[in-house]
Design an enzyme around this catalytic site. Structure first.
Site, mmCIF file in Angstrom:
data_model
loop_
_atom_site.group_PDB
_atom_site.id
_atom_site.type_symbol
_atom_site.label_atom_id
_atom_site.label_comp_id
_atom_site.label_asym_id
_atom_site.label_seq_id
_atom_site.Cartn_x
_atom_site.Cartn_y
_atom_site.Cartn_z
ATOM 1 N N ARG A 168 0.370 -1.322 0.217
ATOM 2 C CA ARG A 168 -0.150 0.238 0.310
ATOM 3 C C ARG A 168 1.117 1.359 -0.406
ATOM 4 O O ARG A 168 0.777 2.587 -0.624
ATOM 5 C CB ARG A 168 -0.570 0.100 0.829
ATOM 6 N N SER A 183 -5.624 -2.672 8.667
ATOM 7 C CA SER A 183 -4.017 -2.870 9.101
ATOM 8 C C SER A 183 -4.035 -2.808 10.494
ATOM 9 O O SER A 183 -2.730 -3.369 11.398
ATOM 10 C CB SER A 183 -3.635 -1.949 7.778
#
Ligand code: URA
Length: 434
Positions: A168, A183
């Site tokens: 990401r 996350s």
């Protein structure tokens, strides 16, 4: 089931089932789904979003992608803290030793830089010899012996997040509520703390640009944490200008050390006290926010927290001479002042742009394998509300490359906005959600 089908489903706005999410996380962690397919999925999630059920399923699948740490051998309520990410956000490095200096065990898993934001682990690695990679035994021993350990994700703690986080970072897929919530919460669930305090940032330098978006992210993480039996608190804090004055790994450490010695910037110190008070309340080590803040102030201004920081750096192999004398931390070879080109009050600072300027200087990664230059960054001399005269220095750029230094200076100048009237004083803490 194939990843190709799942990407198409998400691209067309479909909701993934728990079974599909579990499969995708398992196969990606095992290396059977390549980064390019996962990148496409992440981008599809950014555009089409995930609902609450998908976000919860993704969090649990990521938390269970490796081991869960067992902190039960450590006495007391274990409290963890995590930030959603900001520019100049060095809060954990002041907060963790401060809270630990009051005898509360702090077992913290931290991350590296993400997008335009810095990471605690990269900052700690500015100290020579400092080990951010600890075995589970050593991590637990340090928390038991000195009440503090901060480490990067061990190889097998939420490994799915470890891989996705790095992907990401370089694919423009950070700023999505479900990806951030899963996350953070997957790591927090896997790392075994009893209570979690979240610093959810709102503003130009945050991934959530408005307090409303930040609150929605906070509520999602609180819901996931409470379902898993954790005591949850979220602080919504301002990120419309960098926190403190320093942005860049070693420069931020220098500011951390000053703050631990009691002369840090006001915004950082206030945020640390609020988050610390929430941690003390969660650990049942104070009766009220006021009582907690008093305890924290005593620990900070007596030098106890600074002493704990030294102990922590030593325990993880770092060179404490660099803490005692921050001039020994990595230093950039070039320093350039940036001057205001008009008179007025600072009314805005494009904070995400400040983070990007730090990346341009080499303070973060453009691709996964990039090394980081710990010495580079920016020190701001003027913040929102300050008055400047034409020709005043608004910031110093610290660089190791002349061309980048010049480009950074031009961009930094353009990142400041001025007006003829001072704005109302900004609040650093918007709200505490228990
Ligand atoms: N911190 C994390 O650990 N993950 C995110 O996605 C954002 C901030």
């Amino acid at each position: 089931m194939t990843m190709y089908e799942l990407i198409l489903k998400k691209k067309r706005g479909g909701a993934l089932t728990s079974e599909e999410i579990n499969w995708m996380v398992r196969e990606y962690t095992n290396g059977c789904i390549p980064d390019y397919q996962m990148s496409a999925m992440l981008m599809a999630v950014c555009f089409q979003k995930m609902n609450t059920e998908e976000t919860t399923a993704l969090t649990l699948a990521m938390a269970d992608s490796g081991d869960r740490m067992d902190l039960s051998s450590i006495k007391g309520i274990k409290v963890d803290k995590h930030s959603t990410g900001g520019v100049g956000d060095k809060t954990s490095l002041v907060l963790a030793p401060l809270v630990a200096s009051l005898g509360i065990p702090v077992a913290k898993m931290s991350g590296r830089g993400l997008g335009h934001t810095g990471g605690t682990i990269d900052k700690l690695e500015s100290i020579s010899g400092f080990r951010t990679s600890l075995s589970e035994e050593e991590f637990l021993k340090n928390v038991a012996d000195i009440h503090i350990a901060i480490a990067g994700q061990t190889k097998n703690l939420a490994p799915a997040d470890k891989k996705l986080y790095a992907l990401r970072d370089v694919t423009g897929t950070v700023d999505n509520l479900s990806l951030i919530a899963s996350s953070i919460m997957s790591k927090k669930l896997a790392s075994g703390a009893d209570a979690i305090v979240l610093d959810v940032k709102a503003g130009d330098g945050a991934f959530m640009k408005t307090p409303g978006e930040a609150k929605a992210l906070a509520r999602m993480m609180i819901q996931i944490g409470e379902k898993a039996g954790k005591a949850m608190t979220a602080v919504i804090s301002d990120m419309n200008q960098p926190l403190g004055n320093a942005v860049g790994n070693a420069l931020e450490l220098e500011e951390v050390i000053a703050t631990l010695k009691g002369h840090g910037p006001e915004d950082l110190t206030e945020l640390v006290f609020t988050l610390g008070a929430c941690m003390l309340l969660s650990a049942k080590a104070a009766d009220s926010m006021e009582d907690a803040e008093k305890k924290l102030q005593d620990a900070l201004f007596s030098g106890k927290a600074y002493g704990k920081f030294l102990e922590f750096v030593k325990a993880q192999g770092g060179n404490t001479d660099q803490v005692e004398d921050p001039c020994l931390l990595p230093q950039a070879s070039l320093r350039m002042e940036v001057y205001a080109d008009r008179e007025g009050f600072v009314t805005g600072i494009h904070t995400e742009e400040i983070g990007r300027i730090c990346l341009l200087l080499g303070g973060g990664r453009a691709v996964k394998e990039d090394p980081i230059d710990p010495a580079v960054g920016i020190v701001l001399h003027r913040k929102i509300g300050d008055f400047v005269k034409k020709g005043d220095s608004i910031a110093t750029i610290c660089a190791n490359d002349k061309t980048k230094c010049q480009a950074a200076g031009d961009r930094l100048k353009a990142a400041y906005e001025y007006g003829d009237r001072s704005l109302e004083e900004r609040k650093i803490v918007y709200e505490v959600i228990h």
